[in-house]
Design an enzyme around this catalytic site. Structure first.
Site, PDB file in Angstrom:
ATOM      1  N   SER A   1       8.685   2.585   5.347  1.00 43.30           N
ATOM      2  CA  SER A   1       9.431   3.717   4.622  1.00 43.30           C
ATOM      3  C   SER A   1       9.042   3.416   3.037  1.00 43.30           C
ATOM      4  O   SER A   1       7.814   3.685   2.529  1.00 43.30           O
ATOM      5  CB  SER A   1      10.908   3.715   4.788  1.00 43.30           C
ATOM      6  OG  SER A   1      11.639   4.355   3.822  1.00 43.30           O
TER       7      SER A   1
ATOM      8  N   ASP B   1       0.920  -1.191   0.238  1.00 45.67           N
ATOM      9  CA  ASP B   1       0.036  -0.084   0.057  1.00 45.67           C
ATOM     10  C   ASP B   1       0.994   1.198  -0.026  1.00 45.67           C
ATOM     11  O   ASP B   1       1.954   1.294   0.793  1.00 45.67           O
ATOM     12  CB  ASP B   1      -0.818   0.103   1.057  1.00 45.67           C
ATOM     13  CG  ASP B   1      -1.903  -0.872   1.229  1.00 45.67           C
ATOM     14  OD1 ASP B   1      -2.175  -1.800   0.292  1.00 45.67           O
ATOM     15  OD2 ASP B   1      -2.702  -0.625   1.964  1.00 45.67           O
TER      16      ASP B   1
ATOM     17  N   HIS C   1       4.528  -7.647  -0.022  1.00 41.45           N
ATOM     18  CA  HIS C   1       4.186  -8.743  -0.637  1.00 41.45           C
ATOM     19  C   HIS C   1       4.855  -8.913  -1.963  1.00 41.45           C
ATOM     20  O   HIS C   1       5.386  -7.935  -2.605  1.00 41.45           O
ATOM     21  CB  HIS C   1       2.858  -8.907  -0.954  1.00 41.45           C
ATOM     22  CG  HIS C   1       2.091  -8.776   0.658  1.00 41.45           C
ATOM     23  ND1 HIS C   1       1.214 -10.072   0.971  1.00 41.45           N
ATOM     24  CD2 HIS C   1       1.739  -8.126   1.468  1.00 41.45           C
ATOM     25  CE1 HIS C   1       0.770  -9.932   2.169  1.00 41.45           C
ATOM     26  NE2 HIS C   1       1.155  -8.648   2.456  1.00 41.45           N
TER      27      HIS C   1
END
EC number: 4.1.1.65
Length: 287
Positions: A252, A90, A147
């Site tokens: 980060s 995300d 992921h």
């Protein structure tokens, strides 16, 4: 003037000391403190807890458990387009595009060496020359697990010591070679699209970086260290597309690299585009 003072402070602050202190706070189990801090953070950054597997903020044993929270099944469906390369996290696209003359675009007037990003090994960097990169910035409110964009078999992991500059638009525009200077973990995989590198870049108050195969990546000495996983004596580590690769404890940036003529970035994406883990980041280039 404020931006200039902020950049000057970035060079003067004791990055690693501040990050260690942040790590201690994030692991604090004193109930009243961790509950108050977690509640403040969730409200301050408008964290969407309705998609978290555990919605009750007070149920997390410490702040880091909340920060690296799991999501409910189905919260991040994987794009089912054949051959799709998935977004690993995300966040927002910081930059994406070609690796030209061995360099990766950072911000207007700034770039950095792909070889330095990967730890300085010319042999590791060679397959990515003339290839493609995508830089994804994870904001405080985001889901902080990373992921796999594609299924892959782990070849090696490199811990690269460095500074811990803050990562944001101001530092990207003013700190030369930002991502090749910050502490980072390089993960190199063999995939159906050839070599793929996923680089987890630390930042100020990033207490630690974890991978699913090694746990906390914290060598005793802050020096470059390579871990090989393709040796005959080791059991191969294979991760499916969409599987968790690692996570940031106070996060980060994730940078994904592919070789030349392997992927084409989704036309809808550009600098500043909001992205979610599992959406299509790129399509394969047809042979």
């Amino acid at each position: 003037m404020k931006s200039r003072l902020f950049i000057i402070s970035q060079y003067l602050l004791p990055h690693h000391l501040l990050s260690r202190l942040a790590g201690c706070i994030a692991e604090c189990r004193v109930r009243w403190f961790k509950n108050a801090f977690t509640a403040w953070f969730a409200k301050r950054y408008q964290v969407n807890m309705s998609e978290a597997l555990v919605e009750d903020l007070s149920a997390y044993e410490h702040f880091n458990a909340f920060f690296t929270r799991a999501l409910k099944p189905g919260a991040r469906p994987l794009d089912e387009t054949p051959g799709a390369i998935l977004c690993p996290a995300d966040g927002a696209v910081s930059q994406l595009g070609p690796i030209e003359h061995g360099r990766i675009f950072q911000a207007k007037g700034h770039g950095f060496s792909a070889q330095e990003l990967l730890g300085g090994d010319p042999a590791m960097a060679a397959p990515f020359m003339g290839g493609e990169f995508a830089t994804i910035y994870l904001s405080p409110k985001d889901y902080h697990r990373v992921h796999m964009p594609l299924a892959g078999t782990l070849r090696e992991m490199v811990y690269v010591p460095g500074r811990l500059f803050s990562v944001n638009q101001t530092t990207a525009e003013n700190v030369p070679e930002l991502f090749a200077r910050n502490e980072r973990v390089v993960c190199l995989f063999d995939t159906e699209r050839g070599p793929m590198a996923v680089v987890l870049v630390g930042a100020m108050i990033v207490a630690s970086i974890e991978t699913v195969w090694a746990g906390l990546v914290t060598p005793p000495k802050r020096e470059l260290k390579t871990f090989r996983y393709d040796e005959a004596s080791r059991t191969p580590i294979h991760l499916e597309k969409g599987a968790e690769l690692g996570r940031f404890k106070l996060g980060s940036t994730a940078i994904v690299l592919f070789g030349p003529e392997q992927v084409k970035w989704a036309e809808s994406l550009g600098a500043g585009s909001a992205v979610r883990m599992g959406q299509q980041l790129a399509a394969p280039v047809q042979a």
